[in-house]
Scaffold this motif. Structure first.
Motif, mmCIF file in Angstrom:
data_model
loop_
_atom_site.group_PDB
_atom_site.id
_atom_site.type_symbol
_atom_site.label_atom_id
_atom_site.label_comp_id
_atom_site.label_asym_id
_atom_site.label_seq_id
_atom_site.Cartn_x
_atom_site.Cartn_y
_atom_site.Cartn_z
ATOM 1 N N ARG A 36 -13.216 -51.354 -3.101
ATOM 2 C CA ARG A 36 -12.480 -51.740 -4.314
ATOM 3 C C ARG A 36 -11.417 -52.736 -3.869
ATOM 4 N NH1 ARG A 36 -12.434 -49.740 -9.861
ATOM 5 N NH2 ARG A 36 -10.596 -50.679 -10.735
ATOM 6 N N THR A 37 -11.510 -53.977 -4.335
ATOM 7 C CA THR A 37 -10.588 -55.015 -3.902
ATOM 8 C C THR A 37 -9.288 -54.954 -4.691
ATOM 9 O OG1 THR A 37 -11.485 -56.628 -5.439
ATOM 10 C CG2 THR A 37 -12.484 -56.541 -3.255
ATOM 11 N N ALA A 38 -8.323 -55.716 -4.258
ATOM 12 C CA ALA A 38 -7.009 -55.728 -4.904
ATOM 13 C C ALA A 38 -7.083 -56.238 -6.341
ATOM 14 C CB ALA A 38 -6.039 -56.583 -4.090
ATOM 15 N N ASP A 39 -8.036 -57.104 -6.643
ATOM 16 C CA ASP A 39 -8.152 -57.616 -8.011
ATOM 17 C C ASP A 39 -9.108 -56.802 -8.881
ATOM 18 O OD1 ASP A 39 -10.570 -58.397 -6.983
ATOM 19 O OD2 ASP A 39 -10.277 -60.539 -7.321
ATOM 20 N N GLY A 40 -9.598 -55.661 -8.390
ATOM 21 C CA GLY A 40 -10.370 -54.751 -9.209
ATOM 22 C C GLY A 40 -11.870 -54.803 -9.048
ATOM 23 N N ARG A 41 -12.398 -55.726 -8.247
ATOM 24 C CA ARG A 41 -13.840 -55.783 -8.047
ATOM 25 C C ARG A 41 -14.319 -54.600 -7.209
ATOM 26 N NH1 ARG A 41 -14.702 -61.193 -5.237
ATOM 27 N NH2 ARG A 41 -12.620 -60.676 -4.561
ATOM 28 N N ARG A 42 -15.502 -54.093 -7.493
ATOM 29 C CA ARG A 42 -16.120 -53.030 -6.705
ATOM 30 C C ARG A 42 -17.387 -53.582 -6.078
ATOM 31 N NH1 ARG A 42 -17.023 -48.689 -10.994
ATOM 32 N NH2 ARG A 42 -17.162 -50.573 -12.202
ATOM 33 N N THR A 43 -17.572 -53.309 -4.790
ATOM 34 C CA THR A 43 -18.721 -53.825 -4.066
ATOM 35 C C THR A 43 -19.383 -52.711 -3.275
ATOM 36 O OG1 THR A 43 -17.596 -55.955 -3.822
ATOM 37 C CG2 THR A 43 -19.472 -55.556 -2.401
ATOM 38 N N LEU A 44 -20.698 -52.668 -3.321
ATOM 39 C CA LEU A 44 -21.493 -51.741 -2.538
ATOM 40 C C LEU A 44 -22.181 -52.538 -1.439
ATOM 41 C CD1 LEU A 44 -22.893 -48.968 -2.143
ATOM 42 C CD2 LEU A 44 -24.611 -49.756 -3.780
ATOM 43 N N SER A 45 -22.045 -52.105 -0.176
ATOM 44 C CA SER A 45 -22.641 -52.806 0.951
ATOM 45 C C SER A 45 -23.511 -51.850 1.751
ATOM 46 C CB SER A 45 -21.561 -53.355 1.881
ATOM 47 O OG SER A 45 -20.694 -54.218 1.199
ATOM 48 N N VAL A 46 -24.704 -52.334 2.111
ATOM 49 C CA VAL A 46 -25.609 -51.592 2.987
ATOM 50 C C VAL A 46 -25.963 -52.523 4.138
ATOM 51 C CG1 VAL A 46 -27.825 -50.422 3.169
ATOM 52 C CG2 VAL A 46 -26.529 -50.296 1.037
ATOM 53 N N ASN A 47 -25.701 -52.067 5.370
ATOM 54 C CA ASN A 47 -25.959 -52.851 6.569
ATOM 55 C C ASN A 47 -26.987 -52.118 7.421
ATOM 56 O OD1 ASN A 47 -23.880 -54.894 6.131
ATOM 57 N ND2 ASN A 47 -22.496 -53.187 6.378
ATOM 58 N N LEU A 48 -28.105 -52.774 7.694
ATOM 59 C CA LEU A 48 -29.172 -52.182 8.471
ATOM 60 C C LEU A 48 -29.203 -52.777 9.876
ATOM 61 C CD1 LEU A 48 -31.952 -52.244 5.746
ATOM 62 C CD2 LEU A 48 -30.514 -50.312 6.417
ATOM 63 N N PRO A 49 -29.736 -52.057 10.836
ATOM 64 C CA PRO A 49 -29.860 -52.603 12.189
ATOM 65 C C PRO A 49 -30.711 -53.870 12.196
ATOM 66 C CG PRO A 49 -30.257 -50.243 12.193
ATOM 67 C CD PRO A 49 -30.180 -50.663 10.757
ATOM 68 N N GLY A 50 -30.415 -54.746 13.111
ATOM 69 C CA GLY A 50 -31.154 -56.000 13.219
ATOM 70 C C GLY A 50 -30.565 -57.132 12.412
ATOM 71 N N GLY A 51 -29.378 -56.934 11.836
ATOM 72 C CA GLY A 51 -28.713 -58.004 11.107
ATOM 73 C C GLY A 51 -29.034 -58.070 9.624
#
Length: 61
Positions: A36-51
């Motif tokens: 949750r950023t300071a300006d209110g945006r919400r972000t979902l991140s998924v990081n998998l092996p191998g870049g």
């Protein structure tokens, strides 16, 4: 060029992100994170092996 400021404080799986625009926070680990950023945006991140990664913005201002 403008100046910016950002400081991250780690508290286990929670991170507090301090910036000139305000305070944001994120929760998760290296593979899965919700932010949750300071300006209110919400972000979902998924990081998998191998870049491979996937990022989705869930909500705006």
């Amino acid at each position: 060029m403008s100046w910016s400021y950002r400081k991250t404080i780690k508290l286990g799986p929670i991170r507090l992100n301090l910036s000139r625009g305000g305070v944001g926070h994120s929760w998760g680990n290296r593979l899965f994170r919700v932010t949750r950023t300071a300006d209110g945006r919400r972000t979902l991140s998924v990081n998998l092996p191998g870049g491979f990664h996937w990022r989705k913005t869930l909500g705006g201002r």
